[in-house]
Scaffold this active site. Sequence first.
Site, PDB file in Angstrom:
ATOM      1  N   HIS A  70       0.841  -1.209   0.000  1.00  0.00           N
ATOM      2  CA  HIS A  70       0.000   0.000   0.000  1.00  0.00           C
ATOM      3  C   HIS A  70       0.870   1.250   0.000  1.00  0.00           C
ATOM      4  O   HIS A  70       0.407   2.341  -0.321  1.00  0.00           O
ATOM      5  CB  HIS A  70      -0.970   0.002   1.193  1.00  0.00           C
ATOM      6  CG  HIS A  70      -0.297   0.272   2.497  1.00  0.00           C
ATOM      7  ND1 HIS A  70       0.486  -0.655   3.142  1.00  0.00           N
ATOM      8  CD2 HIS A  70      -0.263   1.378   3.271  1.00  0.00           C
ATOM      9  CE1 HIS A  70       0.965  -0.126   4.256  1.00  0.00           C
ATOM     10  NE2 HIS A  70       0.525   1.104   4.362  1.00  0.00           N
ATOM     11  N   LYS A  75       9.574  -2.639   3.372  1.00  0.00           N
ATOM     12  CA  LYS A  75      10.781  -2.545   4.204  1.00  0.00           C
ATOM     13  C   LYS A  75      10.739  -3.572   5.312  1.00  0.00           C
ATOM     14  O   LYS A  75       9.693  -3.821   5.905  1.00  0.00           O
ATOM     15  CB  LYS A  75      10.818  -1.130   4.813  1.00  0.00           C
ATOM     16  CG  LYS A  75      12.015  -0.815   5.642  1.00  0.00           C
ATOM     17  CD  LYS A  75      12.917   0.172   4.918  1.00  0.00           C
ATOM     18  CE  LYS A  75      14.278   0.297   5.549  1.00  0.00           C
ATOM     19  NZ  LYS A  75      15.064  -0.942   5.536  1.00  0.00           N
ATOM     20  N   LYS A  99       3.812  -1.728  11.957  1.00  0.00           N
ATOM     21  CA  LYS A  99       4.816  -0.902  12.647  1.00  0.00           C
ATOM     22  C   LYS A  99       5.052   0.407  11.884  1.00  0.00           C
ATOM     23  O   LYS A  99       5.041   1.490  12.463  1.00  0.00           O
ATOM     24  CB  LYS A  99       6.116  -1.723  12.715  1.00  0.00           C
ATOM     25  CG  LYS A  99       7.231  -1.100  13.494  1.00  0.00           C
ATOM     26  CD  LYS A  99       8.459  -1.994  13.468  1.00  0.00           C
ATOM     27  CE  LYS A  99       8.158  -3.382  14.007  1.00  0.00           C
ATOM     28  NZ  LYS A  99       9.367  -4.180  14.229  1.00  0.00           N
ATOM     29  N   LYS A 111       9.791  -8.754   5.073  1.00  0.00           N
ATOM     30  CA  LYS A 111      10.793  -9.401   5.934  1.00  0.00           C
ATOM     31  C   LYS A 111      11.509 -10.460   5.140  1.00  0.00           C
ATOM     32  O   LYS A 111      10.945 -11.020   4.187  1.00  0.00           O
ATOM     33  CB  LYS A 111      10.106 -10.055   7.148  1.00  0.00           C
ATOM     34  CG  LYS A 111      11.013 -10.247   8.332  1.00  0.00           C
ATOM     35  CD  LYS A 111      11.227  -8.959   9.078  1.00  0.00           C
ATOM     36  CE  LYS A 111      12.152  -9.119  10.255  1.00  0.00           C
ATOM     37  NZ  LYS A 111      12.186  -7.884  11.059  1.00  0.00           N
ATOM     38  N   SER A 368      16.062   3.800   9.872  1.00  0.00           N
ATOM     39  CA  SER A 368      16.285   3.257   8.524  1.00  0.00           C
ATOM     40  C   SER A 368      15.650   4.182   7.481  1.00  0.00           C
ATOM     41  O   SER A 368      16.198   4.392   6.403  1.00  0.00           O
ATOM     42  CB  SER A 368      15.653   1.878   8.392  1.00  0.00           C
ATOM     43  OG  SER A 368      16.548   0.889   8.820  1.00  0.00           O
TER      44      SER A 368
HETATM   45  P1  NAD Z   1      20.804 -10.068  17.678  1.00  0.00           P
HETATM   46  O1  NAD Z   1      21.147 -11.266  16.885  1.00  0.00           O
HETATM   47  O2  NAD Z   1      21.717  -8.902  17.620  1.00  0.00           O
HETATM   48  O3  NAD Z   1      20.621 -10.435  19.225  1.00  0.00           O
HETATM   49  C1  NAD Z   1      19.774 -11.416  19.730  1.00  0.00           C
HETATM   50  C2  NAD Z   1      20.355 -11.906  21.051  1.00  0.00           C
HETATM   51  O4  NAD Z   1      19.403 -12.773  21.688  1.00  0.00           O
HETATM   52  C3  NAD Z   1      21.641 -12.707  20.868  1.00  0.00           C
HETATM   53  O5  NAD Z   1      22.627 -12.203  21.738  1.00  0.00           O
HETATM   54  C4  NAD Z   1      21.231 -14.130  21.231  1.00  0.00           C
HETATM   55  O6  NAD Z   1      22.282 -14.894  21.799  1.00  0.00           O
HETATM   56  C5  NAD Z   1      20.121 -13.883  22.243  1.00  0.00           C
HETATM   57  N1  NAD Z   1      19.211 -15.016  22.431  1.00  0.00           N
HETATM   58  C6  NAD Z   1      18.805 -15.922  21.523  1.00  0.00           C
HETATM   59  N2  NAD Z   1      17.953 -16.812  22.080  1.00  0.00           N
HETATM   60  C7  NAD Z   1      17.825 -16.455  23.369  1.00  0.00           C
HETATM   61  C8  NAD Z   1      17.095 -16.973  24.468  1.00  0.00           C
HETATM   62  N3  NAD Z   1      16.311 -18.034  24.329  1.00  0.00           N
HETATM   63  N4  NAD Z   1      17.196 -16.359  25.661  1.00  0.00           N
HETATM   64  C9  NAD Z   1      17.976 -15.271  25.814  1.00  0.00           C
HETATM   65  N5  NAD Z   1      18.692 -14.725  24.803  1.00  0.00           N
HETATM   66  C10 NAD Z   1      18.630 -15.304  23.595  1.00  0.00           C
HETATM   67  O7  NAD Z   1      19.327  -9.697  17.224  1.00  0.00           O
HETATM   68  P2  NAD Z   1      18.602  -8.289  17.360  1.00  0.00           P
HETATM   69  O8  NAD Z   1      18.813  -7.540  16.092  1.00  0.00           O
HETATM   70  O9  NAD Z   1      18.953  -7.683  18.675  1.00  0.00           O
HETATM   71  O10 NAD Z   1      17.065  -8.748  17.344  1.00  0.00           O
HETATM   72  C11 NAD Z   1      16.414  -9.205  18.525  1.00  0.00           C
HETATM   73  C12 NAD Z   1      14.908  -9.067  18.339  1.00  0.00           C
HETATM   74  O11 NAD Z   1      14.589  -7.703  18.052  1.00  0.00           O
HETATM   75  C13 NAD Z   1      14.314  -9.880  17.194  1.00  0.00           C
HETATM   76  O12 NAD Z   1      13.008 -10.279  17.550  1.00  0.00           O
HETATM   77  C14 NAD Z   1      14.231  -8.879  16.072  1.00  0.00           C
HETATM   78  O13 NAD Z   1      13.256  -9.218  15.106  1.00  0.00           O
HETATM   79  C15 NAD Z   1      13.845  -7.632  16.846  1.00  0.00           C
HETATM   80  N6  NAD Z   1      14.149  -6.370  16.159  1.00  0.00           N
HETATM   81  C16 NAD Z   1      15.408  -6.051  15.766  1.00  0.00           C
HETATM   82  C17 NAD Z   1      15.643  -4.833  15.140  1.00  0.00           C
HETATM   83  C18 NAD Z   1      17.027  -4.379  14.759  1.00  0.00           C
HETATM   84  O14 NAD Z   1      17.173  -3.209  14.346  1.00  0.00           O
HETATM   85  N7  NAD Z   1      18.059  -5.191  14.874  1.00  0.00           N
HETATM   86  C19 NAD Z   1      14.586  -3.939  14.901  1.00  0.00           C
HETATM   87  C20 NAD Z   1      13.299  -4.282  15.340  1.00  0.00           C
HETATM   88  C21 NAD Z   1      13.099  -5.501  15.976  1.00  0.00           C
END
Ligand code: NAD
Length: 477
Positions: A70, A75, A99, A111, A368
């Site tokens: 839309h 993204k 979002k 995604k 972003s």
């Molecule tokens: P990342 O890979 O940098 O970090 C994730 C961390 O979680 C890692 O350190 C990992 O070891 C840990 N982890 C994994 N399983 C676990 C568990 N069961 N218990 C505790 N810790 C655990 O990833 P991220 O970019 O920080 O993303 C984390 C979440 O945030 C995801 O759901 C992602 O979709 C969401 N997110 C990320 C962004 C971004 O800009 N990176 C933006 C919006 C949402």
Amino acid sequence: MADNKIAPNANGFFDDVCAFFDHAAQFTNHSPGLLDQIKACNSVYHFQFPIRKQNGVEVIHAWRVEHSQHMSPTKGGIRYSEMVNQDEVMALAALMTYKCAIVNVPFGGAKGGIKINPKNYSLTELENITRRYTVELIKKNFIGPAIDVPAPDYGSGEREMSWIADTYNTMNPGQLDALGCVTGKPLALHGIAGRKEATGRGVAIATRECLNVAEDMHAIGLSPGLAGKRVIVQGLGNVGYHSAKYLAEFGASIVGICEYEGAIYNPDGLDVEEVVKHRKETGSILGFQGAKEEFKVSAIGLEQDCDILVPAALENQITLHNVDRIKAKVIAEGANGPTSPEAGEAFTRKGGIIIPDMYCNAGGVTVSYFEWLKNLYHVAFGRMDKRYEETSNRNLISMIEKMTGTDLTPEQRSMVIKGPTELELVNSGLEETMIRSYHEIREIKLRNSKIEDLRTAAFVGSIDKIAISYMNLGIWP
Ligand code: NAD
């Protein structure tokens, strides 16, 4: 009459998101056909490709889902995890649509996912996988500055975004805006200051804003304000680490950290930088000297005493199995989908507040958006006006000093005169977005007494905005 029960989830994460959507949709007045169109994933691309490894060939499975066009481009991040599957990528793409709408970022949702555990691959193999993934997207027109713009997610970061940008650039010679094909790039490759920390910074601002509403805090038995509040963070990756860092900077105390290898806790507070250092040195958060308790089962860490819980790892961490043992009064969802619909309902019923993922972690996509704009402008924010502003401010101060006969100290002078840097402008835009959006969501909730939580209110706001975009196309009356 509104039904206050969210339909229980039968199948998976995408069903969870649809359940939230359906629950909120009853508070809107759009036609069922339009609601179905908004809810569905428009394009789902599952592909596979072989890569050569030291000991043979491996076939990699990957996805890109564009949930809604839309608005263009679409993204959303690319997840590198062996748990990735189509249902998860569809759910995350849908969440991106809602979002972007809630924080007024003019994109549709998308995604990507690559089904690998990055730890099992060499640097060269990871680069090959990422470049090949990008080529597959290019072949099907699933990437481009005006089409679909990926970003980092769980398991990926600036390094992977550089490979994507370079591959796209190489295959699109002469395309002026090519670097806008992906965000979350390093600064040296036309990224933007503040992007890496943006999601966590946004989580901290969202939490501070929620805690600042005295009336809402009194209702759940917390004193207003973030200062001194005890926080447990799950996940010490990009989102978790930066959430913890800025929450601590805003005055909260990080009392617990959970990683996949276990959890640590200290009611008097943990030094997050020291925990990160310890994990780098030993490969684990366990054994950290500053902890008073540690748990080999990571999930137990979520159940320790605190005021605020920040799940920032993966989806489905707070479910009916543990929600009754969660002691926090506020859950700030750094991760996407960390609370199941049933657990969310139970948490709200027992008087807690959930700051929903689709708003709470929107700082990343907000910055972003700024990076994408910078790539289209081909000029860094602040470059044109910083010195102009400083000269104007200097002239103004000199005039006031002359008129009043009072001189500012050199420190006061430079504080007033200074023009903004790119980082300051980005952080200001992020803060404005997070604060304005929080109150927009809260207002929707206040306007309808049947809307029981912020997530439903956020969905109502998103659905209304997306519906208006569709109606503007002239298809729906
Ligand atoms: P990342 O890979 O940098 O970090 C994730 C961390 O979680 C890692 O350190 C990992 O070891 C840990 N982890 C994994 N399983 C676990 C568990 N069961 N218990 C505790 N810790 C655990 O990833 P991220 O970019 O920080 O993303 C984390 C979440 O945030 C995801 O759901 C992602 O979709 C969401 N997110 C990320 C962004 C971004 O800009 N990176 C933006 C919006 C949402």
